[in-house]
Design a protein around this motif. Sequence first.
Motif, PDB file in Angstrom:
ATOM      1  N   PRO A 128       0.838  -1.212   0.000  1.00 53.43           N
ATOM      2  CA  PRO A 128       0.000   0.000   0.000  1.00 53.43           C
ATOM      3  C   PRO A 128       0.869   1.256   0.000  1.00 53.43           C
ATOM      4  CG  PRO A 128      -0.663  -1.537   1.728  1.00 53.43           C
ATOM      5  CD  PRO A 128       0.646  -2.020   1.205  1.00 53.43           C
ATOM      6  N   ARG A 153      -4.610  -1.518   6.237  1.00 54.97           N
ATOM      7  CA  ARG A 153      -3.523  -1.479   5.267  1.00 54.97           C
ATOM      8  C   ARG A 153      -2.156  -1.320   5.950  1.00 54.97           C
ATOM      9  NH1 ARG A 153      -2.230   3.516   3.392  1.00 54.97           N
ATOM     10  NH2 ARG A 153      -2.384   2.990   1.177  1.00 54.97           N
ATOM     11  N   PRO A 165       4.470  -0.370   3.694  1.00 57.34           N
ATOM     12  CA  PRO A 165       4.037   0.366   2.501  1.00 57.34           C
ATOM     13  C   PRO A 165       4.953   0.052   1.329  1.00 57.34           C
ATOM     14  CG  PRO A 165       5.182   1.828   4.022  1.00 57.34           C
ATOM     15  CD  PRO A 165       5.037   0.503   4.726  1.00 57.34           C
ATOM     16  N   GLY A 200       1.727  -0.601  -5.903  1.00 55.71           N
ATOM     17  CA  GLY A 200       0.815  -1.543  -5.268  1.00 55.71           C
ATOM     18  C   GLY A 200      -0.347  -1.909  -6.166  1.00 55.71           C
ATOM     19  N   ARG A 231      -9.356   2.823  -2.974  1.00 49.65           N
ATOM     20  CA  ARG A 231      -7.922   2.550  -2.834  1.00 49.65           C
ATOM     21  C   ARG A 231      -7.677   1.610  -1.652  1.00 49.65           C
ATOM     22  NH1 ARG A 231      -3.645   7.442  -2.446  1.00 49.65           N
ATOM     23  NH2 ARG A 231      -4.439   7.771  -4.556  1.00 49.65           N
ATOM     24  N   VAL A 232      -8.359   1.880  -0.548  1.00 49.69           N
ATOM     25  CA  VAL A 232      -8.202   1.046   0.652  1.00 49.69           C
ATOM     26  C   VAL A 232      -8.679  -0.378   0.381  1.00 49.69           C
ATOM     27  CG1 VAL A 232      -9.028   0.694   3.019  1.00 49.69           C
ATOM     28  CG2 VAL A 232      -8.319   2.974   2.268  1.00 49.69           C
ATOM     29  N   ASP A 272      -6.044  -2.159  -1.447  1.00 54.56           N
ATOM     30  CA  ASP A 272      -4.902  -2.462  -0.572  1.00 54.56           C
ATOM     31  C   ASP A 272      -5.203  -3.646   0.338  1.00 54.56           C
ATOM     32  OD1 ASP A 272      -3.331  -0.430  -1.599  1.00 54.56           O
ATOM     33  OD2 ASP A 272      -3.995   1.049  -0.126  1.00 54.56           O
TER      34      ASP A 272
END
Length: 467
Positions: free
Chosen positions: A382, A403, A408, A412, A432-433, A436
């Motif tokens: 992420p 996430r 990170p 991704g 987006r979350v 992830d």
Amino acid sequence: MIYRYTTFIKAINLSIDYTILNISMVIAYLIVDKSYIFWAQNKNYLPVVLVFNLIWLLSANITGLYEQVLNKDSISTYQSVFKTYLLFVCLICFTIIIIIGPAAYSITREYLFYALALFGFLVGIWKLIFLAIRKSDRNLLIDGRNVIIVGAGTIGHDLYHYFKSNPDKGYNVLGFFDDDPKKISQKGMYLGNTDNCIDYVITNQVDEIFCALPVSSSDKIEQLMLDADKHLIRFKIVPEYYIASKKAMTVQNFDHIPVIAVRAEPLENMLNRMMKRLFDFGFSCFVIVFILSWLYPLLALIIKMQSPGPALFVQLRSGRDNLPFKCYKFRSMRMNNDSDKVQATKGDKRVTKIGAIMRRTSLDELPQFFNVLMGEMSIVGPRPHMLSHTEEYSKLIDQFMVRHFMKPGITGWAQIKGYRGETKTTNDMMERVEADVWYLENWSFLLDLKIIFLTVWNAVKGEENAF
């Protein structure tokens, strides 16, 4: 429909494809080679075999060639084969001709032509044979099952509606058994009380019993389970509590106690984590030594010429377990006081000319390979957010902090799905979350390779949200 042999057929497809690939390479070797050295004893030939096999595996994983092998129709099957073969040819040519160099292992263009052409022809013929076999014997691969549900509470009805809404799963619900007939509103679905369950199962060719009785009926559940075992009937218990979610969950047994994990986390496995770290370390060393060693001073000089200030932009961002770390980027904006608060937007006046180019091609992210080398980041994961964004969105999105269970990344799953750049709305961040979290639950080494390849491809062709 329940396909008993899906994994088996997938393995057969993979094995035969690899057999055809290696046979094609051997035949091409025999046609082209003039040294008359037995192919298995040729030290120059064996590394090429390894490259071909690994690249076919990567190509098939990227295109999903071996997914749903029993469900795809003929056209979809051949489309997948063609896309995989085309990607395979491109990667082979790129790897051998450009990166390795044909002279390194005495590879000729003639050999590549014969091997690739023969493989394409033979794999096409094999897929035609497979489709013909599948069409004639499809009924043998389908395993439809008659089932009953014991317990007509909320859980039992949820299970019934799931089976009715998903006929492709192959479960034919004959009815319910419950001590309270009033719980069953569906006409003709009440089959009797729980004491009559086993007798009905024996006389009506029932394949499985789904028990959705509450924990308070544990004695009755245990007796039903014992009776089902005696008569070779599969018995499955539906837990009284479950999460209303479509995602798969995993069950661990602590002795006789089942424990349900709300999500799978492949990277909790130490071997997987070690594999990912070794790859991160090796890949980041390669980029730093062979790319950043000459690109860094060049870009640093141009950045400083276009605007005063340091070449690197250093910002505290949220890392694994929400621990802050210093994230490095090439500075793409003029010095300003809003960099820790305001995201870059399309046509942002703060962005310099070289900054616009770097952001469009993702070159500004290259210094993060130092973060990867130090173990603060991974190549794939992420994207790290500003601390202020983490604080803000953690209050708005339920799964936002999930996430942070992993490191990170420079790129991704969310980025290759198009969820990159400015997040104008909470819904943008939510998508987006979700991407992830999906990556966290479905990680594999091949998935990482796929994401890296698609990231490079998107950088070359350009992305709408890269600004």
